[in-house]
Design a protein around this motif. Sequence first.
Motif, PDB file in Angstrom:
ATOM      1  N   LEU A   7       0.809  -1.224   0.000  1.00  0.00           N
ATOM      2  CA  LEU A   7       0.000   0.000   0.000  1.00  0.00           C
ATOM      3  C   LEU A   7       0.844   1.277   0.000  1.00  0.00           C
ATOM      4  N   HIS A   8       1.998   1.245   0.641  1.00  0.00           N
ATOM      5  CA  HIS A   8       2.809   2.468   0.694  1.00  0.00           C
ATOM      6  C   HIS A   8       3.561   2.666  -0.630  1.00  0.00           C
ATOM      7  N   PRO A   9       3.626   3.897  -1.138  1.00  0.00           N
ATOM      8  CA  PRO A   9       4.315   4.112  -2.422  1.00  0.00           C
ATOM      9  C   PRO A   9       5.764   3.620  -2.440  1.00  0.00           C
ATOM     10  N   TYR A  10       6.494   3.734  -1.335  1.00  0.00           N
ATOM     11  CA  TYR A  10       7.867   3.218  -1.318  1.00  0.00           C
ATOM     12  C   TYR A  10       7.862   1.690  -1.408  1.00  0.00           C
ATOM     13  N   ARG A  22       2.126   4.231   6.599  1.00  0.00           N
ATOM     14  CA  ARG A  22       2.425   5.630   6.915  1.00  0.00           C
ATOM     15  C   ARG A  22       2.282   6.468   5.636  1.00  0.00           C
ATOM     16  N   CYS A  23       1.063   6.737   5.273  1.00  0.00           N
ATOM     17  CA  CYS A  23       0.827   7.527   4.054  1.00  0.00           C
ATOM     18  C   CYS A  23      -0.563   8.141   4.143  1.00  0.00           C
ATOM     19  N   TRP A  24      -0.633   9.449   3.851  1.00  0.00           N
ATOM     20  CA  TRP A  24      -1.937  10.131   3.912  1.00  0.00           C
ATOM     21  C   TRP A  24      -2.933   9.558   2.912  1.00  0.00           C
ATOM     22  N   TYR A  25      -2.424   9.013   1.822  1.00  0.00           N
ATOM     23  CA  TYR A  25      -3.319   8.588   0.754  1.00  0.00           C
ATOM     24  C   TYR A  25      -3.483   7.066   0.656  1.00  0.00           C
ATOM     25  N   ALA A  26      -3.045   6.343   1.702  1.00  0.00           N
ATOM     26  CA  ALA A  26      -3.072   4.875   1.639  1.00  0.00           C
ATOM     27  C   ALA A  26      -4.496   4.339   1.502  1.00  0.00           C
ATOM     28  N   GLY A  55       8.235  16.932   6.058  1.00  0.00           N
ATOM     29  CA  GLY A  55       6.911  16.316   6.045  1.00  0.00           C
ATOM     30  C   GLY A  55       7.133  14.829   5.854  1.00  0.00           C
ATOM     31  N   CYS A  56       6.442  14.220   4.936  1.00  0.00           N
ATOM     32  CA  CYS A  56       6.672  12.806   4.647  1.00  0.00           C
ATOM     33  C   CYS A  56       8.111  12.639   4.137  1.00  0.00           C
ATOM     34  N   ARG A  57       8.843  11.698   4.692  1.00  0.00           N
ATOM     35  CA  ARG A  57      10.243  11.528   4.331  1.00  0.00           C
ATOM     36  C   ARG A  57      10.433  10.955   2.930  1.00  0.00           C
ATOM     37  N   PHE A  58       9.370  10.437   2.358  1.00  0.00           N
ATOM     38  CA  PHE A  58       9.476   9.869   1.010  1.00  0.00           C
ATOM     39  C   PHE A  58       9.016  10.868  -0.051  1.00  0.00           C
ATOM     40  N   ALA A  59       8.584  12.052   0.388  1.00  0.00           N
ATOM     41  CA  ALA A  59       7.889  12.973  -0.522  1.00  0.00           C
ATOM     42  C   ALA A  59       8.687  13.290  -1.787  1.00  0.00           C
ATOM     43  N   GLU A  60      10.010  13.512  -1.664  1.00  0.00           N
ATOM     44  CA  GLU A  60      10.784  13.931  -2.838  1.00  0.00           C
ATOM     45  C   GLU A  60      10.852  12.851  -3.913  1.00  0.00           C
ATOM     46  N   ARG A  61      10.627  11.597  -3.520  1.00  0.00           N
ATOM     47  CA  ARG A  61      10.724  10.497  -4.495  1.00  0.00           C
ATOM     48  C   ARG A  61       9.360   9.930  -4.850  1.00  0.00           C
ATOM     49  N   CYS A  62       8.326  10.469  -4.246  1.00  0.00           N
ATOM     50  CA  CYS A  62       7.030   9.806  -4.316  1.00  0.00           C
ATOM     51  C   CYS A  62       6.217  10.231  -5.543  1.00  0.00           C
ATOM     52  N   PRO A  63       5.820   9.271  -6.384  1.00  0.00           N
ATOM     53  CA  PRO A  63       5.018   9.616  -7.554  1.00  0.00           C
ATOM     54  C   PRO A  63       3.563   9.928  -7.198  1.00  0.00           C
ATOM     55  N   GLU A  64       3.166   9.676  -5.950  1.00  0.00           N
ATOM     56  CA  GLU A  64       1.768   9.884  -5.558  1.00  0.00           C
ATOM     57  C   GLU A  64       1.599  11.076  -4.626  1.00  0.00           C
ATOM     58  N   ALA A  65       2.666  11.861  -4.425  1.00  0.00           N
ATOM     59  CA  ALA A  65       2.616  12.959  -3.444  1.00  0.00           C
ATOM     60  C   ALA A  65       1.511  13.959  -3.780  1.00  0.00           C
ATOM     61  N   GLY A  66       0.880  14.468  -2.741  1.00  0.00           N
ATOM     62  CA  GLY A  66      -0.175  15.462  -2.922  1.00  0.00           C
ATOM     63  C   GLY A  66      -0.036  16.570  -1.898  1.00  0.00           C
ATOM     64  N   ALA A  99      -1.241  17.075   0.998  1.00  0.00           N
ATOM     65  CA  ALA A  99      -1.132  16.747   2.422  1.00  0.00           C
ATOM     66  C   ALA A  99       0.288  16.378   2.832  1.00  0.00           C
ATOM     67  N   CYS A 100       1.166  16.101   1.857  1.00  0.00           N
ATOM     68  CA  CYS A 100       2.427  15.415   2.169  1.00  0.00           C
ATOM     69  C   CYS A 100       3.491  16.314   2.788  1.00  0.00           C
ATOM     70  N   GLY A 101       3.227  17.599   2.889  1.00  0.00           N
ATOM     71  CA  GLY A 101       4.147  18.493   3.576  1.00  0.00           C
ATOM     72  C   GLY A 101       4.113  18.275   5.080  1.00  0.00           C
ATOM     73  N   SER A 148       4.042  15.444   8.236  1.00  0.00           N
ATOM     74  CA  SER A 148       4.479  14.061   8.458  1.00  0.00           C
ATOM     75  C   SER A 148       3.298  13.133   8.729  1.00  0.00           C
ATOM     76  N   PRO A 149       3.142  12.055   7.945  1.00  0.00           N
ATOM     77  CA  PRO A 149       1.994  11.160   8.163  1.00  0.00           C
ATOM     78  C   PRO A 149       2.233  10.210   9.337  1.00  0.00           C
ATOM     79  N   PRO A 150       1.190   9.902  10.113  1.00  0.00           N
ATOM     80  CA  PRO A 150       1.315   8.877  11.158  1.00  0.00           C
ATOM     81  C   PRO A 150       1.135   7.496  10.538  1.00  0.00           C
TER      82      PRO A 150
HETATM   83  S1  SF4 Z   1       2.317  10.698   2.452  1.00  0.00           S
HETATM   84 FE1  SF4 Z   1       2.430  11.599   0.412  1.00  0.00          FE
HETATM   85  S2  SF4 Z   1       4.613  11.666  -0.114  1.00  0.00           S
HETATM   86 FE2  SF4 Z   1       4.351  10.266   1.608  1.00  0.00          FE
HETATM   87  S3  SF4 Z   1       4.176   8.278   0.703  1.00  0.00           S
HETATM   88 FE3  SF4 Z   1       2.099   9.048   0.967  1.00  0.00          FE
HETATM   89  S4  SF4 Z   1       1.587  10.064  -0.967  1.00  0.00           S
HETATM   90 FE4  SF4 Z   1       3.815   9.758  -0.947  1.00  0.00          FE
END
Ligand code: SF4
Length: 308
Positions: free
Chosen positions: A238-241, A300-304, A271-282, A284-286, A288-290
């Motif tokens: 589920l997580h983009p990484y 750990r993703c706002w959009y999971a 914010g989210c530590r994966f944000a710079e590499r994430c193809p799904e970032a939106g 909310a990602c600035g 940090s997601p719980p």
């Molecule tokens: S919170 Fe945002 S940047 Fe982080 S993994 Fe989810 S979609 Fe990608």
Amino acid sequence: MLKLESVSVSFPTAGGVIQPVDKVSLEVEKGGRHVLIGETGSGKSVLLTSLLGLSGGEITGHIFWKNRELAGLPETEYAKIRGREIAYIPQNGAGSLNPLMKIGRQIGEPLQVHRGASRKEALAAAVEALRELDFQSPEYWARQYPHRLSGGMRQRVLVAMGTIAGGELLLADEPTKGLDTDRREEVARRFRQFPGTALLCVTHDLEFARAVGERISVLYAGQIVETAPAAAFFDAPLHPYAKSMIRSLPEHGFQSAKGFAPSHRDYGGLGCRFAERCPEAGDACGKSPPLLQFGERQVRCWYAAGSE
Ligand code: SF4
């Protein structure tokens, strides 16, 4: 059996304090096999050595072993648990073996020290362990010193040492490092051979994780970003990484995530530590997601929720 609650590990450096492990929580049940996967620098080896009181870092949070708190335990108490209850396979095959002791004696030593086996019994068990790990002429290799062995053979010797005394928990750090596919399967078989021994293994080897893991956690930049039952994880992460990790498998064409993980010094204030590499970032990602709970999984993703 082993329960980590919000475990962080930090180290002072000349440039300030770094925290390579950040609020990690997980559980390993009796006889369960939990695999922690992540790339180099994600914090997985620091976490494992911290569980044994060997990392030298400052630990916050709780490490419960059979309901006993290990964080802050005096070394004399830790020494009674290491080897007897919790066995450890380090990743450095060359540096972890005694160059002056023959292989058979080194493998059998935990049986003598922790299980009261005689020298002869320990040696016989060591030869058997070498045979199971596909050493041709195991009696011969048991009589050799470590410098006679290849890197892959030394790695399998460490696996034999870690598993021979049959503790309640085995911690294994990159146990397949430098091994080819056939040898990796032998190590996986050896780990599955002890149903009463729980396993917490860290690796970047996804095929090996799939072969041994019942539960998978993914560590990214010091944080767990997904925990799931192994079958569900490899089927549909589920997580983009985690998705990018699965896409990097040969059957998906080796499509790994672009870019690099942030350095330990850059963790704070992101914010989210994966944000710079994430193809799904939106938007909310600035922030940090719980870790969010989805049935048996944590992500750990706002959009999971949209990925389910
Ligand atoms: S919170 Fe945002 S940047 Fe982080 S993994 Fe989810 S979609 Fe990608």
